[in-house]
Design an enzyme around this catalytic site. Structure first.
Site, PDB file in Angstrom:
ATOM      1  N   ASP A 113       0.854  -1.179   0.000  1.00  0.00           N
ATOM      2  CA  ASP A 113       0.000   0.000   0.000  1.00  0.00           C
ATOM      3  C   ASP A 113       0.895   1.235   0.000  1.00  0.00           C
ATOM      4  OD1 ASP A 113      -2.419   1.250  -0.154  1.00  0.00           O
ATOM      5  OD2 ASP A 113      -2.829   1.181   1.993  1.00  0.00           O
ATOM      6  N   TYR A 168       1.332   5.583  -0.444  1.00  0.00           N
ATOM      7  CA  TYR A 168       0.915   6.731   0.393  1.00  0.00           C
ATOM      8  C   TYR A 168       1.095   7.947  -0.506  1.00  0.00           C
ATOM      9  CZ  TYR A 168       1.171   9.254   5.018  1.00  0.00           C
ATOM     10  OH  TYR A 168       0.975  10.036   6.135  1.00  0.00           O
ATOM     11  N   HIS A 202      -3.325  13.819   1.342  1.00  0.00           N
ATOM     12  CA  HIS A 202      -3.574  12.909   2.467  1.00  0.00           C
ATOM     13  C   HIS A 202      -2.400  12.941   3.440  1.00  0.00           C
ATOM     14  CE1 HIS A 202      -4.664   9.380   4.796  1.00  0.00           C
ATOM     15  NE2 HIS A 202      -3.552   8.770   4.436  1.00  0.00           N
ATOM     16  N   ARG A 219       1.273  15.229  13.704  1.00  0.00           N
ATOM     17  CA  ARG A 219       2.614  15.737  13.988  1.00  0.00           C
ATOM     18  C   ARG A 219       2.621  17.253  14.086  1.00  0.00           C
ATOM     19  NH1 ARG A 219       3.826  11.353  10.582  1.00  0.00           N
ATOM     20  NH2 ARG A 219       3.627  12.761   8.831  1.00  0.00           N
ATOM     21  N   GLU A 239     -10.630   3.924   4.136  1.00  0.00           N
ATOM     22  CA  GLU A 239      -9.737   4.745   3.311  1.00  0.00           C
ATOM     23  C   GLU A 239     -10.103   4.500   1.857  1.00  0.00           C
ATOM     24  OE1 GLU A 239      -5.577   4.171   4.284  1.00  0.00           O
ATOM     25  OE2 GLU A 239      -5.749   5.499   6.038  1.00  0.00           O
ATOM     26  N   GLU A 288      -9.328   4.252  -1.697  1.00  0.00           N
ATOM     27  CA  GLU A 288      -8.112   4.040  -2.480  1.00  0.00           C
ATOM     28  C   GLU A 288      -8.454   3.375  -3.807  1.00  0.00           C
ATOM     29  OE1 GLU A 288      -4.792   2.201  -0.590  1.00  0.00           O
ATOM     30  OE2 GLU A 288      -5.196   3.092   1.383  1.00  0.00           O
ATOM     31  N   ASP A 319      -9.147   0.483   2.317  1.00  0.00           N
ATOM     32  CA  ASP A 319      -8.139   0.079   3.308  1.00  0.00           C
ATOM     33  C   ASP A 319      -8.695   0.395   4.703  1.00  0.00           C
ATOM     34  OD1 ASP A 319      -5.768  -0.540   4.603  1.00  0.00           O
ATOM     35  OD2 ASP A 319      -4.887   1.424   4.217  1.00  0.00           O
ATOM     36  N   ARG A 328      -8.112   3.419  13.897  1.00  0.00           N
ATOM     37  CA  ARG A 328      -7.150   4.492  14.174  1.00  0.00           C
ATOM     38  C   ARG A 328      -6.530   4.432  15.554  1.00  0.00           C
ATOM     39  NH1 ARG A 328      -5.821   5.720   9.140  1.00  0.00           N
ATOM     40  NH2 ARG A 328      -7.625   6.337   7.914  1.00  0.00           N
ATOM     41  N   GLN A 356      -3.961   1.630  15.448  1.00  0.00           N
ATOM     42  CA  GLN A 356      -2.856   2.099  14.617  1.00  0.00           C
ATOM     43  C   GLN A 356      -1.958   3.092  15.358  1.00  0.00           C
ATOM     44  OE1 GLN A 356      -4.304   3.951  10.993  1.00  0.00           O
ATOM     45  NE2 GLN A 356      -2.260   4.364  10.204  1.00  0.00           N
ATOM     46  N   TYR A 409       2.041   1.825  15.860  1.00  0.00           N
ATOM     47  CA  TYR A 409       2.748   2.036  14.595  1.00  0.00           C
ATOM     48  C   TYR A 409       4.223   2.423  14.719  1.00  0.00           C
ATOM     49  CZ  TYR A 409       3.272   7.097  14.091  1.00  0.00           C
ATOM     50  OH  TYR A 409       3.686   8.386  14.220  1.00  0.00           O
ATOM     51  N   LYS A 413      -4.638  -2.282  10.435  1.00  0.00           N
ATOM     52  CA  LYS A 413      -5.018  -2.404   9.029  1.00  0.00           C
ATOM     53  C   LYS A 413      -5.331  -3.845   8.616  1.00  0.00           C
ATOM     54  CE  LYS A 413      -3.569   1.838   7.616  1.00  0.00           C
ATOM     55  NZ  LYS A 413      -4.366   2.779   6.792  1.00  0.00           N
ATOM     56  N   THR A 452      -9.313  -5.667   4.075  1.00  0.00           N
ATOM     57  CA  THR A 452      -9.161  -4.718   2.975  1.00  0.00           C
ATOM     58  C   THR A 452     -10.140  -5.182   1.901  1.00  0.00           C
ATOM     59  OG1 THR A 452      -6.797  -4.564   3.474  1.00  0.00           O
ATOM     60  CG2 THR A 452      -7.503  -3.719   1.333  1.00  0.00           C
ATOM     61  N   THR A 489      -4.651   6.447   0.588  1.00  0.00           N
ATOM     62  CA  THR A 489      -5.876   7.243   0.612  1.00  0.00           C
ATOM     63  C   THR A 489      -5.785   8.388  -0.389  1.00  0.00           C
ATOM     64  OG1 THR A 489      -6.058   6.768   2.948  1.00  0.00           O
ATOM     65  CG2 THR A 489      -7.411   8.569   2.110  1.00  0.00           C
ATOM     66  N   GLU A 510      -9.612  12.323   8.254  1.00  0.00           N
ATOM     67  CA  GLU A 510      -9.444  13.658   7.685  1.00  0.00           C
ATOM     68  C   GLU A 510     -10.759  14.431   7.638  1.00  0.00           C
ATOM     69  OE1 GLU A 510      -6.648  13.188   4.013  1.00  0.00           O
ATOM     70  OE2 GLU A 510      -7.353  11.215   4.643  1.00  0.00           O
TER      71      GLU A 510
END
Lengths: 433, 433
Positions: B141, B143, B148, B157, B214, B216, B248, B252, B255, B259, B268, B272, B364, B378
């Site tokens: 997968d 990114y 996104h 962050r 997600e 995708e 996907d 959250r 994750q 992660y 995840k 899927t 995503t 989001e």
């Protein structure tokens, strides 16, 4: 709630001897009976096992009637991988292993005294070629050595707080690339990739400058749960077929530049090597030991009692081309913070379906002291403390022509059995890349 | 160095009409000819295609001689997955697609006027059930939506520096779990897992509280390079068979806790979903468009010219149980920062072997403005800005009973073709977990 009551498995009887000669230092006494796939000198591919230096064609053994009474399909060993056999489940593995132990018992004349059959069934290891034992489904690599995680955290993050807050709560792992898992002996191309040299702004593409190995072991599963279901930790042992040595080749410069925020990718996916003989969990039963104490106590779905780690002596050597090999690491699987049972229960805890021929790597197996670190990254502390080869040359990371050899064996006062070798030679990057 | 000269493919002729009736808003005009696997009302599994609402049994079509002159093995469509067909390569896919276009051309009487054959070959979509189109090998997968990555970086962050330094240099991706890829329509169990509630010290295990989708797309490959070899970006298009919609599913809270440092794992791997019909890259040719300008200029192995993105309108809807669905996202694949060709060249740049029936997800797909974000994370800015359903209820994340429906189509002044739907309903966590 013991993960698995230690069942009396007759094939493990340490007193049994085989009529096939086995050296005392062999990894393959009659108490091992590992499973693999090989191609014979007659160009026939078969599933087989091994005692001493003698490889045994199980398809021929089956065809000649030696598994009479064991419920097996006719073509179960006439396969180019072990997937169907593993899929048949633990009852079948045990019945087959027990029967093999009986056939090759020194007191059993049935095959011992049948020269014609012996010629059809037995091959010297020099006359066969080992093939990939399974067609790999999914591949997960865990990160279950606390010492390794501590070393990596010290090198790349904060020597004062090397472990991330989740480490002692959760068996950290990531999905790996299954297509590039290869058998011991396969040449390993030095990968090219993007890297950013520390302190420089420029980003370049080219052969990795920090080619590394990772000394790991891995377990292989049979199909367990349907998607959406979990596996109670006390039942996980039913679904683990056996273990192999695994070298998780790593390109540290590629890995360092790519890994944030989604983890290892091309720094790993160029190749992973495994040893050819799968040693069954049944054969490893006598070597179960306590793992390290877990503090904090794991959440209930990861809680286990009894001896859940394995006492397996491991080593990694580097052999420069045409030169003598040097042992660069001696460690033991018993150091792992998270057991294979915790790893498997965790993997399935979100309902993820565990399949036949999945591979679950341990992560680099580092012990507590120097000399027991399972990667060049740790051994040379990211290249700052190069090590000497026997030919006098230095190594920060691996050079082209270097062969890395992983070995593993178990030993108690009665028997010794092991995994053979997992080796790979570093080849130069393909021209034009 | 254009990735792929736009070949004149007769099956794409927008003027062609089929003798099978097709509504103007259908995703499946005769210019599409996607490939999938279905089980007929006679309980026969076959590879098939679709025009309008009519599903076409390709095994029957082949058996009745309609592929005469096209070099195909006898059983190529008598399979429960497309792997062998995809493995045959682009020449075969094109020959088959061209022949199908000819057979169903409104002016071709050969099948049109043969009632007996039509009965054997054609099925109403209501009378068949779609199955997984491929047996998935590896799953990566990516990114590749800069929007996104920017949103996620802002939420988790630093809103001032949301993109990590590597993002504009390298198509970031990670390996995903292939065993849990399921076909549209499969129920999705809310996974349980470890999570740490923000601001609280306690770590608990239980059903995720932040179940997300997600939006995708993904491309599916045929076998390309041997391990150790790379794929020049100008040749990548030869190895991409087609595309599907991909959801996907993400937990959250799981994750967020797991992660670091190795990336997404159990947040995840529980499921899927993909749409059942694979739309070929050949059918998508007319919808190639320029991608966003790439600054800094990619390294040579990722450098491309020409139109390498695809103009595919995408949407995501949520349908609470027994209620009307609400569109929560409208976006377009053309926004992707990294093209499918760059993704594939990157994946193989370290010598990783690309196999038949690998799946490569886009990551995503978020557009630049609100309303075009491809995940609840989001859309609700991590739950801070709940959205309203048509029944008046709020959603921060998904509730049990919610169905998520992804849709995608291409449209120009001459034709419209699409992917159908990719849907999944959220089911409660299994009892006892």
């Amino acid at each position: 709630m013991s993960n698995s009551p230690i069942v009396k498995i007759s094939a493990n009887d340490p007193k049994r001897k085989s009529w096939i000669k086995v050296n005392s230092y062999s990894d393959f006494p009659i108490q091992n009976i590992p499973f693999g796939v090989f191609i014979t000198k007659h160009d026939v591919i078969t599933i087989g096992t091994r005692i001493g230096k003698t490889c045994i064609d199980l398809a021929a053994l089956h065809q000649l009637g030696y598994f009479e009474g064991v419920p097996l399909t006719e073509d179960i060993f006439m396969q180019d991988n072990l997937n169907d056999f593993i899929d048949d489940g633990r009852k079948t593995w045990r019945a087959v292993r027990n029967r093999i132990a009986e056939i090759f018992d020194e007191n059993n004349p049935i095959l011992r005294d049948n020269e014609k059959h012996r010629e059809e069934i037995l091959f010297d290891e020099k006359d066969i070629e080992m093939l990939m034992p399974i067609s790999v489904n999914d591949y997960t690599d865990f990160y279950s050595s606390k010492e390794h995680a501590t070393n990596v955290g010290s090198i790349f993050r904060d020597p004062e707080n090397p472990l991330l807050p989740n480490y002692l709560h959760i068996p950290i792992g990531y999905h790996g690339r299954s297509s590039s898992i290869v058998i011991s002996g396969t040449g390993i191309r030095r990968p090219a990739g993007q890297r950013k040299t520390n302190g420089k702004k420029e980003i370049t593409f080219g052969p990795t400058k920090s080619m590394d190995f990772e000394l790991e072991m891995a377990f292989i599963t049979t199909g367990a749960n349907k998607l959406g279901n979990t596996i109670p930790i006390g039942e996980t042992d039913q679904y683990i077929f056996g273990m192999v040595l695994l070298n998780d080749w790593s390109a540290r410069d590629i890995q360092a530049w790519e890994y944030a925020p989604l983890g290892p990718f091309l720094g790993k996916s160029f190749a992973t090597s495994i040893s050819p003989w799968i040693v069954t969990m049944d054969a490893l039963q006598p070597f179960r030991v306590d793992g390290p104490e877990q503090d904090p106590k794991p959440l209930p779905y990861l809680r286990q009692t009894g001896k859940n780690n394995y006492d397996i002596n491991l080593s990694a050597s580097i052999k420069p081309k045409g030169k003598q090999e040097a042992v660069v690491c001696e460690t033991n699987l018993k150091h792992m913070y998270w057991s294979v049972y915790q790893q498997l229960a965790h993997q399935a805890s979100n309902g993820c379906n565990i399949c036949t021929a999945d591979i679950y790597g341990s992560g680099t197996i580092s012990g507590p002291e120097k000399g027991s670190f399972g990667s060049m990254l740790e051994i040379t502390w990211n290249g700052k403390e190069p090590i000497k080869m026997k030919d006098g040359t230095d190594r920060k990371f691996l050079k082209n022509g270097d062969t890395v050899i992983l070995r593993g064996y178990c030993k108690n006062d009665k028997i010794r059995l092991g995994f053979g070798e997992c080796r790979g030679i570093i080849k130069k990057t393909k021209e034009g890349i």
